[in-house]
Design an enzyme around this catalytic site. Structure first.
Site, PDB file in Angstrom:
ATOM      1  N   PHE A  96       0.810  -1.227   0.000  1.00 56.93           N
ATOM      2  CA  PHE A  96       0.000   0.000   0.000  1.00 56.93           C
ATOM      3  C   PHE A  96       0.841   1.274   0.000  1.00 56.93           C
ATOM      4  O   PHE A  96       0.566   2.213   0.728  1.00 56.93           O
ATOM      5  CB  PHE A  96      -0.975  -0.001   1.179  1.00 56.93           C
ATOM      6  CG  PHE A  96      -1.634  -1.318   1.430  1.00 56.93           C
ATOM      7  CD1 PHE A  96      -2.467  -1.890   0.472  1.00 56.93           C
ATOM      8  CD2 PHE A  96      -1.401  -2.021   2.596  1.00 56.93           C
ATOM      9  CE1 PHE A  96      -3.062  -3.125   0.688  1.00 56.93           C
ATOM     10  CE2 PHE A  96      -1.991  -3.256   2.823  1.00 56.93           C
ATOM     11  CZ  PHE A  96      -2.836  -3.813   1.863  1.00 56.93           C
ATOM     12  N   HIS A  97       1.863   1.296  -0.849  1.00 52.64           N
ATOM     13  CA  HIS A  97       2.761   2.453  -0.934  1.00 52.64           C
ATOM     14  C   HIS A  97       2.855   3.000  -2.357  1.00 52.64           C
ATOM     15  O   HIS A  97       3.961   3.235  -2.864  1.00 52.64           O
ATOM     16  CB  HIS A  97       4.169   2.068  -0.460  1.00 52.64           C
ATOM     17  CG  HIS A  97       4.253   1.645   0.962  1.00 52.64           C
ATOM     18  ND1 HIS A  97       5.317   0.926   1.483  1.00 52.64           N
ATOM     19  CD2 HIS A  97       3.407   1.836   2.011  1.00 52.64           C
ATOM     20  CE1 HIS A  97       5.134   0.696   2.764  1.00 52.64           C
ATOM     21  NE2 HIS A  97       3.973   1.238   3.118  1.00 52.64           N
ATOM     22  N   PRO A  98       1.748   3.252  -3.047  1.00 50.67           N
ATOM     23  CA  PRO A  98       1.863   3.770  -4.420  1.00 50.67           C
ATOM     24  C   PRO A  98       2.387   5.210  -4.434  1.00 50.67           C
ATOM     25  O   PRO A  98       1.968   6.041  -3.640  1.00 50.67           O
ATOM     26  CB  PRO A  98       0.429   3.690  -4.935  1.00 50.67           C
ATOM     27  CG  PRO A  98      -0.427   3.810  -3.708  1.00 50.67           C
ATOM     28  CD  PRO A  98       0.347   3.101  -2.625  1.00 50.67           C
TER      29      PRO A  98
END
Length: 545
Positions: A473-475
């Site tokens: 969850f690190h875009p």
């Protein structure tokens, strides 16, 4: 129609920082538009409650990626905050700035002013570290960062001992002099409550008369006069409204929504916009490209000793620890599940760590994609070891599907699309097994559950990686900062190339992923972006509103 100095789209990790800093002097008027609602939600404020927030459409965009070849054609679930505080209100709260060299890389890519010595003052400005201030850490900033040692599960010490047995050194502070080693994570929390940017920055700022926060305000397009951005159109509770920005429109909607809004407004790849029925206002090929994300893999173990499973699974455990949290803000509910961690090099010739580690004294064998049911772990004692390569080389993209601003964009992560990324995942898997084989862990491990001891060949390990690896969850990167207009979207002062009065200030401007969790550097971008904006307007001679 309302007229203000600055319009900010998105009350997330960077947007809340901007709203606070731009209104602090009282000189400028600001309207902050947020598509979601209030963050006054029990599951947001209780640290372990993010397991609930991950699947709550009231506070979460709940995006799904397109089927991805690198992960066996699976679609990835991408939770993104749709609430005051944005993803800082629903994340796992781990505070990691990244390696010093990450920012030197940014500078070397043609972005002066973004090296480590340039960004460190903004990390320190943002933070109050409960372990105290020093040359690396801040002591009087709005964002409180908590050391969790007093409530950590005893197995964290087993994890640290195993790391030392494997030859790793203990690192007391991953955000200090260097990042390498094993240690314990700090969280963005204070007094047992989550410390989102809504709590840290926005709540105090909302008392000012020169800040107006509009929730449930879905931005539909940026307004222009010629080549200058002049305002924003948005839908609020079914009503179409507009706001005019006398000075600037600042897009801080995140790595998904910022490029989406630019494309909907006619800024992006001309062929895409024309194909989707959007009038091309300014061709900028990089909008929505350069998408990067961390991909992680967990190995799950059955334990011979109790883990958090035995505390949180039974009804009496839920009641007891729930009551303890309500009365004291202590115990396992006051923490995230990523308690131990580290940064290591999987090959001795590397000059800096290439792998992040996670240790969670809890396990979930039947969790749906992207979700950890934190209050319903496995009925047996278990724990997780996890890895994520820190600087993936795969690049994806996202694009609007149509001119409808309420239709989610198409997200193409392109995970594991390079041999280098697949090789690092294999190295990470080998490391987890090596760590689990250390005497400290062998004393407590009963069995490897996933992927299981029979998965040993390279072919089987690759198949396991492609079938189980998932986003962390690190875009970032979809409005890349850089001097080259053929690929970059904003310059080093975060101004959109070729468009006056428009900036992007959030994690979408990262040229490359930082080595670790991305919330702390997104907040830093908000701090530095605010200083740039204030400096640019302090000398322009035009009156404030």
């Amino acid at each position: 129609m309302t007229d203000v100095d600055f319009v900010i789209v998105g009350a997330g990790s960077a947007g809340c920082v901007l709203a606070d800093r731009l209104t602090a002097s009282g000189r400028y008027s600001v309207m902050l538009l947020e598509a979601g609602g209030s963050d006054l939600n029990f599951w947001i404020w209780m640290p372990i409650g993010y397991g609930k927030a991950f699947y709550d459409p009231r506070i979460n965009w709940m995006y799904m990626s397109e089927p991805d070849p690198g992960t066996g054609g699976r679609r990835s679930y991408w939770p993104r905050g749709k609430v005051l505080g944005g993803s800082s209100s629903i994340n796992a709260m781990v505070y990691i700035r990244g390696q010093h060299q990450d920012f030197e890389d940014w500078k070397a890519m043609g972005n002066p002013g973004w090296g480590w010595d340039d960004v460190l003052p903004y990390f320190r400005k943002a933070e109050t570290n409960d372990a105290g201030a020093d040359e690396w850490r801040g002591g009087d900033g709005p964002l409180h960062v908590a050391t969790m040692a007093r409530d950590l599960h005893p197995l964290c010490q087993t994890y640290l001992k195993a790391g030392e047995e494997l030859g790793l050194r203990r690192n007391p502070d991953f955000n200090g002099a260097d990042q390498e080693g094993v240690g314990l994570y700090q969280n963005t929390a204070r007094n047992g409550f989550r410390m989102s940017t809504a709590r840290a920055y926005l709540r105090p700022a909302m008392k000012r008369k020169n800040l107006r926060v509009v929730t449930h305000a879905h931005a539909t397009r940026i307004l222009f006069q010629g080549s200058r951005a002049t305002g924003v159109e948005y839908i609020c509770r079914g009503e179409r409204r507009t706001v005019t920005a006398a000075r600037e429109v600042i897009v801080s909607a995140g790595a998904v929504n910022s490029p989406q809004l630019l494309q909907l407004s006619g800024i992006g790849p001309a062929h895409l916009l024309a194909d989707k029925g959007v009038e091309v206002r300014h061709h900028l090929a990089g909008v929505g490209r350069n998408l990067q994300d961390h991909l992680g893999l967990d190995y799950l173990y059955r334990s011979r000793v109790p883990t958090l499973n035995q505390q949180l699974r039974p009804l009496y455990g839920k009641l007891w620890y729930g009551l303890r949290y309500v009365l004291t803000r202590r115990g396992p509910l006051s923490l995230g599940v990523n308690q131990g961690g580290g940064f290591i090099r999987t090959r001795p010739e590397l000059t800096r760590p290439n792998m992040q580690l996670f240790f969670s004294p809890v396990s979930y064998t039947k969790a749906p994609p992207g979700k950890r049911p934190l209050m319903s772990p496995d009925p047996f004692p278990g724990f997780l070891l996890g890895i994520q390569p820190t600087r993936p080389t795969s690049r994806g993209y996202l694009e609007i599907r149509s001119s409808n601003p309420f239709e989610a964009p198409a997200i193409h992560p392109n995970y594991l699309s390079t041999n280098a990324d697949l090789q690092e995942m294999l190295e990470g898997a080998a490391f987890m097994r090596a760590l689990a084989a250390m005497p400290a862990f062998q004393d407590v491990i009963d069995a490897e559950i996933k992927p299981g001891p029979d998965v040993t060949s390279t072919q089987d390990l690759v198949a396991d990686i492609r079938s189980r690896a998932g986003t962390v969850f690190h875009p970032v990167g979809t409005c890349r900062m850089g001097p080259d207009r053929a690929h970059g979207v904003v310059d080093q002062r975060l101004r959109v190339h070729g468009v006056a009065g428009l900036r992007v200030v959030d994690a979408s401007i990262f040229p490359t992923l930082t080595s670790g969790n991305t919330n702390a550097p997104a907040i830093m971008v908000g701090e530095k972006g605010a200083d740039m904006i204030l400096a640019d307007h302090a000398t322009d001679g035009s009156p404030a509103r």
